[in-house]
Structure formats: C-alpha cells, structure tokens
Scaffold this active site. Structure first.
Site, PDB file in Angstrom:
ATOM      1  N   ASP A   1       0.776  -1.183   0.186  1.00 48.23           N
ATOM      2  CA  ASP A   1      -0.036   0.050   0.097  1.00 48.23           C
ATOM      3  C   ASP A   1       0.738   1.260   0.065  1.00 48.23           C
ATOM      4  O   ASP A   1       0.561   2.358  -0.784  1.00 48.23           O
ATOM      5  CB  ASP A   1      -0.886   0.052   1.254  1.00 48.23           C
ATOM      6  CG  ASP A   1      -1.577  -1.183   1.312  1.00 48.23           C
ATOM      7  OD1 ASP A   1      -1.256  -2.231   0.577  1.00 48.23           O
ATOM      8  OD2 ASP A   1      -2.357  -1.470   2.422  1.00 48.23           O
TER       9      ASP A   1
ATOM     10  N   GLU B   1       2.721  -9.686  11.261  1.00 53.65           N
ATOM     11  CA  GLU B   1       2.339  -9.237   9.906  1.00 53.65           C
ATOM     12  C   GLU B   1       3.604  -8.857   9.262  1.00 53.65           C
ATOM     13  O   GLU B   1       3.852  -8.986   8.195  1.00 53.65           O
ATOM     14  CB  GLU B   1       1.561  -7.977  10.114  1.00 53.65           C
ATOM     15  CG  GLU B   1       1.067  -7.514   8.681  1.00 53.65           C
ATOM     16  CD  GLU B   1       0.000  -6.119   8.809  1.00 53.65           C
ATOM     17  OE1 GLU B   1      -0.012  -5.694   9.901  1.00 53.65           O
ATOM     18  OE2 GLU B   1      -0.437  -5.967   7.916  1.00 53.65           O
TER      19      GLU B   1
HETATM   20  C1  9WN Z   1      -5.411  -2.753   2.436  1.00 54.42           C
HETATM   21  C2  9WN Z   1      -4.681  -8.137   4.520  1.00 54.42           C
HETATM   22  C3  9WN Z   1      -4.039  -6.583   3.599  1.00 54.42           C
HETATM   23  C4  9WN Z   1      -2.835  -7.354   2.796  1.00 54.42           C
HETATM   24  C5  9WN Z   1      -1.975  -6.139   2.094  1.00 54.42           C
HETATM   25  C6  9WN Z   1      -1.787  -5.122   3.182  1.00 54.42           C
HETATM   26  C7  9WN Z   1      -2.765  -4.780   3.978  1.00 54.42           C
HETATM   27  C8  9WN Z   1      -5.036  -3.430   3.752  1.00 54.42           C
HETATM   28  C9  9WN Z   1      -4.783  -2.507   4.918  1.00 54.42           C
HETATM   29  O1  9WN Z   1      -3.597  -5.652   4.598  1.00 54.42           O
HETATM   30  O2  9WN Z   1      -3.638  -3.797   3.073  1.00 54.42           O
HETATM   31  O3  9WN Z   1      -5.808  -3.792   1.280  1.00 54.42           O
HETATM   32  O4  9WN Z   1      -6.125  -2.046   5.565  1.00 54.42           O
HETATM   33  O5  9WN Z   1      -3.634  -1.865   5.172  1.00 54.42           O
HETATM   34  O6  9WN Z   1      -0.811  -3.986   2.649  1.00 54.42           O
HETATM   35  O7  9WN Z   1      -0.898  -6.676   1.488  1.00 54.42           O
HETATM   36  O8  9WN Z   1      -3.210  -8.128   1.763  1.00 54.42           O
HETATM   37  O9  9WN Z   1      -3.611  -8.593   5.050  1.00 54.42           O
END
Ligand code: 9WN
Length: 463
Positions: free
Chosen positions: A189, A417
């Site tokens: 992101d 994470e």
């Molecule tokens: C937005 C769920 C997801 C991962 C992504 C990570 C994060 C989301 C957020 O979490 O993104 O999609 O709310 O930050 O960047 O890679 O799939 O784990």
C-alpha cells in the site's frame, strides 16, 4: 522436525485455526476482520498442511466473489447473509445507514459504503479493485499435492477469467502488463513507488477513520496523508461507477508494478500447467501465451542492472526506488541469466538482504522507515515468493538460504504481519494468517528445503 520447530508449527496451526471463519480466513482478527485476495491464496497453502478440504474451500470462497467482468475483489466483507440482504435493499433508510458501520464495517475502514455497496458473485459486499493474482499458483500447488481433479477443474474458468480481465480491461494500451488503479492493488500500500503518482491525487477526503491504529502503533501504519489519498481514489472510483478500462486508460492513479506483473506471469504459467494436466489443451495454450506475453513485457523494460522498476503511467516515468516489488520479478516463469544473477544478489547480499528475509525497501533509500509497513520491514509472503522463484530457476541453495531466513524471523518475532529488517522484531498485526500458513508449509516436507531448516553447520554449532 526438531522439538523447537514442532512447537513453532503448533503455534502456526493454532493461529490459522483462530483466524478461521469456516470458508475463509481473516488475515488478523483485530486489524483485518474480512477476507483478502492474496492472503487467501497464501493461507490455502497453510491449510493444505492441516486439511486439504479446508484449503480448497479457501480458494473456492475467494473465487466465488468474482465479478462478472472477471475481477476478483481485493477485499470481501465478512457480513452475515441476512444482514447483507437487509442493508443492500435498505441502505438509504436513515436508521439503517446509522447502524450500517456497526453491522458491516466490523472495525475496518473503508466500509462497503465506500465501494457503493458493490457485491461479489456470491452476494457478499466487496471492493471494486483487485490484488496480486496468486490464486492460480496456489491452485496448482494444491492440485500437485492432492491430485483432486474435480475441485481443480471447477476453478479453471474463474481463474482464466481473472487473468483475461487483467490482460484485457486492465491493459487498454496493449502494454502486456496490467495497469494498477489503486496502491492497494499492489498489496504494498504505502510503498515509496506510489508517492509520486499519489501526489497528483488531490485529497477530497479530509476525515479519515483509522481503526487500524487501535491495535497497531501509528508509526507502523501508513500516514493520514496516504489514507486521504487512498480513500479519495475509492470515492472517485465509486462516483464514476468503477469503469475498469476507463480507469486503466485515463484514471487518476495508473502504474505498472513489476511485482504484480511477475506474479501474474507465473499465475498464467501455473494455470497453463494445470489445464494441461486436466486435458484442457486450448486453455493451456491460451495461458501459456499470456505468461509469455507478460514475462516478455517485463523483460523488455528491465534495466541494464537486471532489475525492473515501477512505472507511473501519468508521465511514463520510472520510479527510482529499489523495493521488493522489483525483487518479486524472481517469480516470473522466465528470466534472463543477467536478471536472475542480479536479483539473487540483491535479495541475498545486496540492498534488499536481511537476516530475516527480503527488505521491502533498499536499506540505503532516503525514504527508508524500518518499522513502517511497506517502507522498510520484511514480509514473509515476499520472502517466500522470492525463494519460490529462486528454486524454480534452479538456484536451490539460495532458495533454501532465503527460506531459513524467513522462518528465522517468525522464530524471532512471532506470528506477526511484518518484521524489523535488522532485529527481526515482530511488527504490525498479531496472529497474522499468511505468516502462519507459509511458515507451517516451510516447516513441513512440502517446504522449499523439504523441512530441513537447519544446515549441518548450524546443527553442529547448536550441539
Ligand atoms: C488494504 C490484508 C492486507 C494485505 C495487504 C496489506 C494490507 C490493507 C490495509 O492488509 O492492506 O488492502 O488495510 O492496510 O498491505 O497486502 O493483503 O492482510
């Protein structure tokens, strides 16, 4: 497996079981209480170690949310069906509108309202953008392990539609790579590559709900300024009806991501293998041609240093950042010898190397923030994909070395994470599902080192 690894495997299993919601797995119960696209693909590989039936169900539920145009949403909301029906029909009624965030948002922002109450093929609320298409690779690995022809065959059409969407609607200029229309689509992101294209997005959203920071230190999450722009892109997309081809041709955010493209190239190659094994010759040819097309496009824009970088399509500029997006080119099914050598060096000894896997950003980059999300930490899925790529290209020793580093970070930092690249300290969300899933796979016989995670030298040193 020694006693310590046995304990780690038990912790990983318990994490998956805690995050399990029956037909899908939440990435982390407190921070991410819904279903995510590439998370489900990685997580299926962990379920395979526990229950093949549950592993197939993970992919089936992901693909069930596919849109008619082939897009597989990046996020599918965990809303019980009766509430979906109620809200879908009455979301304009003031009292329902007031109740909605509590009913369907489940402490995550943005709520389904931001996407215009869009619904997936199975009726669940979902987003209108996608994520790296790891699903076909996961399906191939499940099929390879289980030989379950009926379940693999049932997924072929959805996987093929997903790849066609990415190479048709998302490639209006015929570049050979899909255009990403939101940073969330890259899965990385707040990666620095997206700073310049995001700078052009004039923020229209001023108040940003940040429930993500209830459980994670703000310093480890994207900034409010990032969120204003992330949400502005969502609002503008919803306002204009999410016309995918139009957004890819003229939208406010348009980039090429080498990581996403390489994952797609591999997904097409894996789907081609699967189709071939199932006697679907025509599909096998189509997917093999798609794989070649994407890999060739990526190779054609690879620099003299053997690395491909992100492109901002608004002005055709190439990002100056060296990030794990470039490293992920390792998963592409074909690579020149020069690229393979360069990438191997970069991830194992060079600017992206860490004793705990692959850094998300060059250690010498001025934008480096070792604790902040995709601007420095190491992520298990990235390390695993790079190791998979190294193994595919015959660099087995390097692949094994990288996998040992990846598992080491889970040993050092817990099932988190992401991790600090220097110390291996766990960061971000707790009980993170893909970390548990990939670690579990690597501890077992299907792992890239066949479960042999300690070298003979290490065993001697420990003795
Ligand atoms: C937005 C769920 C997801 C991962 C992504 C990570 C994060 C989301 C957020 O979490 O993104 O999609 O709310 O930050 O960047 O890679 O799939 O784990």
């Amino acid at each position: 497996m020694d006693v310590l690894d046995g304990r780690l495997a038990a912790v990983c299993r318990a994490t998956l079981e805690r995050d399990d919601r029956g037909s899908y797995t939440v990435p982390a119960p407190l921070t991410y209480p819904h279903q995510w696209n590439w998370d489900s693909a990685f997580v299926a590989l962990g379920w395979l170690e526990i229950s093949p039936e549950r592993a197939w169900r993970e992919l089936e539920s992901l693909l069930a949310a596919q849109q008619p145009n082939g897009l597989v949403p990046h996020l599918i909301y965990a809303t019980p069906a009766p509430i979906v029906e109620l809200v879908a029909h009455l979301h304009d009624v003031p009292v329902v509108r007031r109740l909605v965030p509590a009913l369907v948002g489940r402490r995550y922002s943005p709520s389904p309202a931001w996407w215009g109450w869009r619904r997936g093929g199975d009726g669940r609320f979902c987003s209108a953008i996608t994520q790296p298409p790891v699903a076909a690779t996961a399906t191939w690995l499940l099929f390879e392990a289980t030989g379950d022809e009926p379940r693999a065959r049932a997924l072929l059409p959805a996987l093929a539609r997903c790849h066609r969407f990415l190479l048709d609607e998302r490639d209006p200029l015929g570049l050979g790579e899909p255009v990403l229309i939101h940073p969330w689509e890259s899965g990385r992101d707040n990666a620095p590559e997206w700073d310049a294209p995001l700078d052009r997005v004039r923020p229209e959203v001023t108040v940003v709900p940040r429930p993500d920071r209830d459980h994670v230190d703000a310093a480890e999450r994207p900034s409010d300024d990032h969120y204003r722009r992330f949400l502005t892109l969502v609002r503008r997309g919803t306002r204009s009806g999410w016309r995918q081809r139009e957004l890819a041709a003229r939208g406010p955010f348009r980039v090429l991501d080498p990581g996403f493209s390489a994952i797609l190239a591999r997904a097409c190659a894996d789907l081609s293998r699967l189709a071939d094994a199932l006697g679907e010759r025509r599909l096998a040819e189509v997917e093999a041609a798609r794989a070649e097309r994407v890999a060739a496009a990526l190779a054609a824009r690879t620099g003299g240093d053997g690395l491909a970088r992100a492109i901002d399509l608004a002005d055709d500029s190439e990002s100056d950042a060296l990030s794990c997006g470039s490293a992920l080119a390792l998963v592409a099914p074909s690579l020149s010898a020069a690229s393979l050598d360069a990438l191997e060096q970069v991830v194992l000894q060079g600017p992206l190397a860490s004793p705990f896997g692959v850094r998300s950003l060059d250690r010498g980059d001025r934008r480096l923030r070792p604790r902040c999300y995709w601007r420095g930490p190491v992520w298990v899925n990235v390390g695993w994909l790079c190791a998979l790529g190294l193994a595919t290209h015959g660099r087995r020793r390097s692949s094994a070395l990288l996998i040992r580093r990846v598992v080491e970070c889970v040993r050092a930092g817990g099932v988190r994470e992401y991790y600090a690249p220097g110390s291996g300290r766990g960061l971000g969300a707790h009980d993170f599902a893909w970390t548990a899933a990939l670690c579990l796979r690597e501890l077992g016989p299907r792992g890239l080192c066949g479960g042999q995670l300690t070298t003979a030298a290490e065993q001697e040193a420990a003795a």
